[in-house]
Design a protein around this motif. Structure first.
Motif, mmCIF file in Angstrom:
data_model
loop_
_atom_site.group_PDB
_atom_site.id
_atom_site.type_symbol
_atom_site.label_atom_id
_atom_site.label_comp_id
_atom_site.label_asym_id
_atom_site.label_seq_id
_atom_site.Cartn_x
_atom_site.Cartn_y
_atom_site.Cartn_z
ATOM 1 N N GLN A 1 0.841 -1.184 0.000
ATOM 2 C CA GLN A 1 0.000 0.000 0.000
ATOM 3 C C GLN A 1 0.879 1.237 0.000
ATOM 4 O O GLN A 1 1.812 1.365 0.779
ATOM 5 C CB GLN A 1 -0.903 -0.008 1.234
ATOM 6 C CG GLN A 1 -1.701 1.246 1.366
ATOM 7 C CD GLN A 1 -2.540 1.240 2.637
ATOM 8 O OE1 GLN A 1 -2.633 0.243 3.320
ATOM 9 N NE2 GLN A 1 -3.136 2.347 2.930
ATOM 10 N N THR B 1 1.556 5.237 0.578
ATOM 11 C CA THR B 1 1.050 6.322 1.403
ATOM 12 C C THR B 1 1.171 7.617 0.629
ATOM 13 O O THR B 1 2.068 7.789 -0.189
ATOM 14 C CB THR B 1 1.839 6.435 2.722
ATOM 15 O OG1 THR B 1 3.221 6.626 2.418
ATOM 16 C CG2 THR B 1 1.674 5.194 3.561
ATOM 17 N N GLY B 2 0.253 8.520 0.901
ATOM 18 C CA GLY B 2 0.233 9.790 0.197
ATOM 19 C C GLY B 2 1.235 10.773 0.759
ATOM 20 O O GLY B 2 2.091 10.444 1.579
ATOM 21 N N ASN C 1 1.931 14.143 2.911
ATOM 22 C CA ASN C 1 1.381 14.995 3.965
ATOM 23 C C ASN C 1 2.075 16.340 3.918
ATOM 24 O O ASN C 1 3.296 16.423 4.016
ATOM 25 C CB ASN C 1 1.584 14.360 5.340
ATOM 26 C CG ASN C 1 0.754 13.114 5.502
ATOM 27 O OD1 ASN C 1 -0.412 13.092 5.142
ATOM 28 N ND2 ASN C 1 1.355 12.072 6.018
ATOM 29 N N LEU D 1 -2.327 8.360 -5.352
ATOM 30 C CA LEU D 1 -1.833 8.882 -4.071
ATOM 31 C C LEU D 1 -2.678 10.037 -3.542
ATOM 32 O O LEU D 1 -2.611 10.373 -2.362
ATOM 33 C CB LEU D 1 -0.382 9.353 -4.207
ATOM 34 C CG LEU D 1 0.674 8.280 -4.396
ATOM 35 C CD1 LEU D 1 2.041 8.915 -4.569
ATOM 36 C CD2 LEU D 1 0.684 7.333 -3.215
ATOM 37 N N GLU E 1 -5.798 10.273 -2.887
ATOM 38 C CA GLU E 1 -6.772 9.867 -1.859
ATOM 39 C C GLU E 1 -6.178 9.874 -0.455
ATOM 40 O O GLU E 1 -6.850 10.189 0.505
ATOM 41 C CB GLU E 1 -7.305 8.464 -2.172
ATOM 42 C CG GLU E 1 -8.270 8.420 -3.300
ATOM 43 C CD GLU E 1 -9.702 8.586 -2.832
ATOM 44 O OE1 GLU E 1 -10.018 8.192 -1.701
ATOM 45 O OE2 GLU E 1 -10.488 9.122 -3.625
ATOM 46 N N SER E 2 -4.914 9.501 -0.344
ATOM 47 C CA SER E 2 -4.295 9.403 0.981
ATOM 48 C C SER E 2 -3.380 10.589 1.292
ATOM 49 O O SER E 2 -2.656 10.565 2.275
ATOM 50 C CB SER E 2 -3.514 8.094 1.097
ATOM 51 O OG SER E 2 -2.529 8.013 0.091
ATOM 52 N N SER E 3 -3.424 11.629 0.487
ATOM 53 C CA SER E 3 -2.619 12.828 0.729
ATOM 54 C C SER E 3 -3.435 13.851 1.506
ATOM 55 O O SER E 3 -4.648 13.933 1.353
ATOM 56 C CB SER E 3 -2.159 13.431 -0.596
ATOM 57 O OG SER E 3 -1.314 12.530 -1.265
ATOM 58 N N ARG E 4 -2.752 14.616 2.337
ATOM 59 C CA ARG E 4 -3.443 15.579 3.197
ATOM 60 C C ARG E 4 -2.694 16.909 3.269
ATOM 61 O O ARG E 4 -1.472 16.952 3.190
ATOM 62 C CB ARG E 4 -3.557 15.036 4.625
ATOM 63 C CG ARG E 4 -4.307 13.733 4.761
ATOM 64 C CD ARG E 4 -5.814 13.958 4.615
ATOM 65 N NE ARG E 4 -6.538 12.713 4.709
ATOM 66 C CZ ARG E 4 -7.000 12.034 3.685
ATOM 67 N NH1 ARG E 4 -6.810 12.454 2.475
ATOM 68 N NH2 ARG E 4 -7.659 10.907 3.847
#
Length: 85
Positions: A1, A3-4, A6, A39, A41-44
């Motif tokens: 998986q 990760t995005g 941050n 990516l 979707e999981s980035s913030r």
């Protein structure tokens, strides 16, 4: 998986360049993150905002009004009333 990405924007709300450009920067970052494909979707994008009290030696007549204006603008954006960068 995978990760995005941050992104954390750190700025003062007391006025000046940090206060004035913070929301623009956050929107530009978020727009850029959307180009990451899967990516995205999981980035913030998150913010760490400093109030005038974080700067004990800072003086000026507009510190509190600048902070109030910043949070009013942030509230408008969070309520979905739009933003033109």
């Amino acid at each position: 998986q995978q990760t995005g990405v941050n992104c954390v924007v750190i700025a003062s709300t007391a006025g000046g360049q940090g206060s004035g450009a913070t929301l623009d920067l956050a929107y530009l970052l978020r727009e850029r993150l959307h180009t990451l494909g899967d990516l995205a979707e999981s980035s913030r994008v998150a913010g760490l905002l400093l109030l005038p009290g974080a700067f004990p030696g800072l003086r000026g007549p507009n510190l509190m009004s600048n902070t109030y204006a910043f949070f009013r603008e942030l509230d408008e954006l969070m309520q979905g009333r739009g933003f033109d960068a």
